[in-house]
Design a protein around this motif. Sequence first.
Motif, short mmCIF file in Angstrom:
data_model
loop_
_atom_site.label_atom_id
_atom_site.label_comp_id
_atom_site.label_asym_id
_atom_site.label_seq_id
_atom_site.Cartn_x
_atom_site.Cartn_y
_atom_site.Cartn_z
N VAL A 209 0.73 -1.47 0.08
CA VAL A 209 0.21 -0.14 -0.22
C VAL A 209 0.87 1.27 0.05
O VAL A 209 0.71 2.17 -0.78
CB VAL A 209 -0.91 -0.19 1.42
N ALA A 210 1.87 1.11 0.81
CA ALA A 210 2.77 2.49 0.79
C ALA A 210 3.41 2.63 -0.59
O ALA A 210 3.55 3.97 -0.90
CB ALA A 210 3.95 2.08 1.79
N ARG A 212 2.18 1.93 -3.50
CA ARG A 212 1.07 2.44 -4.22
C ARG A 212 0.83 3.80 -4.01
O ARG A 212 0.58 4.60 -4.82
CB ARG A 212 -0.32 1.69 -3.96
N GLU A 213 0.81 4.27 -2.80
CA GLU A 213 0.57 5.68 -2.60
C GLU A 213 1.82 6.64 -2.65
O GLU A 213 1.73 7.73 -3.30
CB GLU A 213 0.40 5.62 -0.85
N ASP A 214 3.14 6.11 -2.44
CA ASP A 214 4.26 7.27 -2.69
C ASP A 214 5.35 6.39 -2.74
O ASP A 214 5.78 5.89 -1.53
CB ASP A 214 4.15 8.32 -1.78
N ALA A 217 8.60 8.05 -1.00
CA ALA A 217 8.51 7.99 0.63
C ALA A 217 8.54 6.73 1.08
O ALA A 217 9.23 6.25 2.29
CB ALA A 217 7.34 8.41 1.02
N ALA A 218 8.10 5.55 0.42
CA ALA A 218 8.10 4.39 0.80
C ALA A 218 9.71 3.70 0.85
O ALA A 218 9.95 2.88 1.82
CB ALA A 218 7.63 3.42 -0.17
#
Lengths: 356, 241
Positions: A209-210, A212-214, A217-218
């Motif tokens: 999920v991280a 997928r989001e950015d 940042a991941a």
Amino acid sequence: MKPYVRFPRWFGLALIALALLLLPHLLTQVGTAWVRIANFAILFIFLSLGLNIVVGMAGLLDLGYVAFYAVGAYVWALLASPHFGLHMPFWAILPLGALLACIAGAVLGAPTLRLRGDYLAIVTLGFGEIVRIFMNNLSSPFNITNGPKGITRIDGMNVAGMNFSATDTFLGIPFSGPTKYYYVLLLLLLLVIVVNLRLQNSRIGRAWVAIREDELAAKAAGINTRNVKLLAFAMGASFGGIAGGMFAAMQGFVSPESFVLHESIMILAMVVLGGMGNVWGVIAGALLLSFVPELLRYTVEPAQKALFGKMLIEPEVLRMLLFGMALVLMMRFRPAGLWPESRHKREMSEMKEEAA
Amino acid sequence: MNSHQPYALLEALNLDVHYGGIAAVKGISFAVEEGELVCLIGANGAGKTSTLKALARMIPASGEIHYRKERLDQLPSHALISRGLALVPEGRGVFARLTVAENLAMGAYHRNDTAEIAADLNRIYALLPRLKERAEQVAGTLSGGEQQMLAIGRALMGRPTLLLLDEPSMGLAPLMVEKVFEVIRTVAAQGVTILLVEQNARLALQTCTRGYVMESGKITLADTAANLLADPRVRAAYLGE
């Protein structure tokens, strides 16, 4: 608390389990074809849950997912048919198909790691086609896949001497071939759902999920994005491999025609319609898109004949029209899917609150 | 340039970043000592963000990066946080569809000392009370300033020794910028070394102890923040005087 009678949780679960166990016998009353349709619906649940890992959780748009379905199907077909004269048992080839699909997922995933969004979609679409074209052309100079003619007379499942293509009677109840497959699929489905639910809430699930989001940042949070993405491709693909193996066993025939782009898009539609990222939503999407076309097939023709005396619109055509309409309506009213992942839902409702 | 100290916390030597044929960072060298609050100022496109991304191993770069006794330039980006080096990316980069609490939890992804993580979370909520109020809210619905606070909070969850901050004032209202810098000062006072990249030169120099000025890929000035603030070249070019 609302004043209603609370049944214990196990009671509901037991009811569902009972219904699922009786389902094939009820469907047989309508017609054996419906048991087959239910079986295919379960196969599509496997496929869409596999794709959901890649698209829904990790956010990697994969348009070539059907390739892994093909790998699983061909592994079974080649190792359990007269084509090579091999007749290996199911407990060897089903895991082998999953494993090879898993490897194929990682191999096809590796060159796409730097791509995102549209570019990723185009490349995966290409990979899906490459696999299909391979199946189509690997018939000369050495005949491996038998080309477009496909492989016929594939062995069905055979457990402890019980042949899954014939009808058996237990305790006076007839169990047809499709009914027996239904129970096997149900068992596999339970396993697949448990694995997916565990993944959804695991450390790996959070890493997906991280990403997928950015992605940046991941990485900064210490996630090895390369490995975690490859893992998504590989895990997603292995579910496709299992579905493919069961498909070959049930059909007794595979050819490249079963693994066209259209299938990838159908599976993607199931994931999106149901609600990306949510296991239950994806299951709902797969069931809906599996059963509705069949219902149409059995209702549209008689209804038109009764009304107009002849067929005006083919069910196939009507199906596409309805799908198109459903997609438009979905985008308008439920953009996150029928049964969205809880965080998507949260975001949507908060936006509403903020607007109010 | 600052005199060469033998044990700088972070030291970059001849750092070079290219995008295709275009050189964004042209062989710069600089150092950050433990406990310092250092800023890298300069105009848009001077190569500040590229420098920071190169330090965090997010983009390919040549040259040497020494951090403690290791060569960062030989490590993958995801290996940095466990060595105490955290990046707060430009444009905040929060996980928009995760809640505030989930975002903060991701900051401790590499750790498994559950009790300590919970303690750190409380410390961050004490430092940034807005985040506590909004713990269950999805990060994408926060205001820009709150998102910046969240990004900093998430980086702190990794217990960094060195915090790399990329343009924390970007796109924020003046009042919010003040608040964000207040947080930066507090974090620095707690002993975290900070390397800050900032376009708002005045604020950066007022906050930091030392500064570097970057101009088209090169470091043109390096001095204490007070001296830079007084330097007529800096005043003319970056402080609008």
